[in-house]
Design a protein around this motif. Structure first.
Motif, mmCIF file in Angstrom:
data_model
loop_
_atom_site.group_PDB
_atom_site.id
_atom_site.type_symbol
_atom_site.label_atom_id
_atom_site.label_comp_id
_atom_site.label_asym_id
_atom_site.label_seq_id
_atom_site.Cartn_x
_atom_site.Cartn_y
_atom_site.Cartn_z
ATOM 1 N N VAL A 47 0.701 -1.224 0.197
ATOM 2 C CA VAL A 47 -0.002 0.022 -0.062
ATOM 3 C C VAL A 47 1.067 1.080 -0.021
ATOM 4 O O VAL A 47 1.159 2.324 -0.615
ATOM 5 N N GLN A 48 2.431 0.964 0.089
ATOM 6 C CA GLN A 48 3.141 2.595 0.611
ATOM 7 C C GLN A 48 3.343 2.763 -1.055
ATOM 8 O O GLN A 48 4.091 1.408 -1.569
ATOM 9 N N ILE A 52 6.280 0.279 -4.249
ATOM 10 C CA ILE A 52 6.370 -0.697 -5.928
ATOM 11 C C ILE A 52 6.739 0.024 -6.642
ATOM 12 O O ILE A 52 7.211 1.026 -6.715
ATOM 13 N N GLY A 53 7.127 -0.408 -7.681
ATOM 14 C CA GLY A 53 7.450 0.042 -9.167
ATOM 15 C C GLY A 53 8.728 0.694 -9.262
ATOM 16 O O GLY A 53 9.887 0.503 -8.380
ATOM 17 N N VAL A 54 9.402 1.726 -9.915
ATOM 18 C CA VAL A 54 10.390 2.361 -10.145
ATOM 19 C C VAL A 54 10.317 3.398 -9.627
ATOM 20 O O VAL A 54 9.842 4.863 -9.668
ATOM 21 N N PRO A 55 12.098 3.477 -8.463
ATOM 22 C CA PRO A 55 12.123 5.071 -8.055
ATOM 23 C C PRO A 55 12.745 5.883 -9.376
ATOM 24 O O PRO A 55 13.345 6.099 -10.482
ATOM 25 N N LEU A 56 12.072 7.090 -8.607
ATOM 26 C CA LEU A 56 12.623 8.224 -9.121
ATOM 27 C C LEU A 56 13.006 9.130 -8.290
ATOM 28 O O LEU A 56 13.073 9.275 -7.071
ATOM 29 N N ASP A 57 13.423 10.307 -8.919
ATOM 30 C CA ASP A 57 13.996 11.682 -7.940
ATOM 31 C C ASP A 57 12.829 12.210 -6.711
ATOM 32 O O ASP A 57 11.852 12.117 -7.382
ATOM 33 N N PHE A 69 0.854 -6.677 -16.822
ATOM 34 C CA PHE A 69 2.416 -6.503 -15.998
ATOM 35 C C PHE A 69 2.263 -9.009 -16.395
ATOM 36 O O PHE A 69 3.697 -8.562 -15.535
ATOM 37 N N GLY A 70 2.181 -8.795 -17.378
ATOM 38 C CA GLY A 70 2.514 -10.431 -18.027
ATOM 39 C C GLY A 70 2.865 -11.580 -15.913
ATOM 40 O O GLY A 70 2.101 -11.963 -15.410
ATOM 41 N N GLY A 71 4.382 -11.809 -16.425
ATOM 42 C CA GLY A 71 4.546 -12.243 -15.067
ATOM 43 C C GLY A 71 4.877 -11.742 -14.059
ATOM 44 O O GLY A 71 5.747 -12.133 -12.519
ATOM 45 N N ASP A 72 4.436 -10.250 -13.924
ATOM 46 C CA ASP A 72 4.823 -9.164 -12.918
ATOM 47 C C ASP A 72 4.046 -9.582 -11.554
ATOM 48 O O ASP A 72 3.242 -8.593 -11.477
ATOM 49 N N TYR A 73 3.634 -10.574 -10.817
ATOM 50 C CA TYR A 73 2.486 -11.012 -9.915
ATOM 51 C C TYR A 73 3.081 -9.732 -8.633
ATOM 52 O O TYR A 73 2.208 -9.977 -8.068
ATOM 53 N N THR A 77 -0.183 -7.039 -7.722
ATOM 54 C CA THR A 77 -0.485 -7.521 -6.490
ATOM 55 C C THR A 77 -0.516 -5.742 -5.415
ATOM 56 O O THR A 77 -1.204 -5.412 -5.211
ATOM 57 N N ALA A 78 0.280 -5.594 -6.052
ATOM 58 C CA ALA A 78 0.773 -4.087 -5.539
ATOM 59 C C ALA A 78 -0.174 -3.177 -6.334
ATOM 60 O O ALA A 78 -1.106 -2.320 -4.932
#
Length: 217
Positions: A47-48, A52-57, A69-73, A77-78
């Motif tokens: 939930v935070q 999740i995902g890709v960190p940015l500046d 998502f394909g196989g990115d389970y 879920t996130a």
């Protein structure tokens, strides 16, 4: 339900677990306990947005495989836990934030600003918005019934230099800045920037959102 191509083995595994739970009350109880534990120790953390995902500046994060998502389970879920529904990246760019520029949690106990320099609003062919959510990712009830600010808000105040500063916090800013204020709960909150029908600069990361800075204690 038939298996998605490439996931036959995974479906078979889950079916075997269901069969075992049906045949054995002890196994059923063990599986329930593991599900509760997984929710508490893994899924809840998703939930935070920072997890999740890709960190940015500036402690923003994003994801680039929404609705594909394909196989990115884990991401699937996130998104299901934190966002409920997302579009594909070419439809909408999502940027998430629950920490300020120094990495401290966003909380309504303090004032915060998000300043877009002149000419640096989110690049979109559609529209953009910044939405404020409480710690459970629901709207925070407020007297203004204001939950987001962006393209559709025609009364936003711009600086003399063309910049746009948005304010977020439990206490309102100065009267002249009220049109740019997102009311926050007294506790933790998150900001969620959406860019609908994004330009290439939003998709490839060329244009990234500015820092969210704490302005008051």
């Amino acid at each position: 339900m038939s298996a998605v191509p490439g996931e036959e083995a995974l479906y078979a595994l889950f079916r075997s677990l269901v069969d075992e739970a049906t045949a054995s009350p002890q196994s059923a109880e063990a599986l329930r306990a593991e599900a509760v534990d997984a929710n508490a120790t893994l899924v809840q953390d998703l939930v935070q947005f920072r997890n999740i995902g890709v960190p940015l500046d500036h402690h923003w994060s994003t994801q680039r495989n929404g609705a594909a998502f394909g196989g990115d389970y884990l991401s699937r879920t996130a998104m299901g836990k934190a966002n409920i529904f997302v579009n594909t990246p070419t439809e909408t760019t999502y940027l998430y934030k629950d920490q300020d520029a120094t990495g401290e949690p966003l909380t309504g106990e303090h004032g915060h600003t998000l300043t877009f320099p002149a000419g640096s609003l989110p690049p979109v062919k559609g529209f953009w918005s910044v939405t404020l959510y409480n710690e459970h990712h629901f709207f925070h009830r407020d007297e203004l019934q204001r939950y987001s600010l962006g393209t559709k808000n025609k009364g936003l105040r711009y600086g003399d230099d063309g910049s746009l500063t948005l304010y977020a916090g439990a206490r309102p800013p100065a009267d002249k800045e009220l049109p740019n204020w997102l009311p926050a709960p007294p506790g933790p909150f998150s900001l969620y920037l959406r860019a609908y029908w994004p330009e290439p600069a939003a998709l490839d990361g060329t244009r990234r959102p500015p820092a969210v800075r704490r302005t008051s204690d």
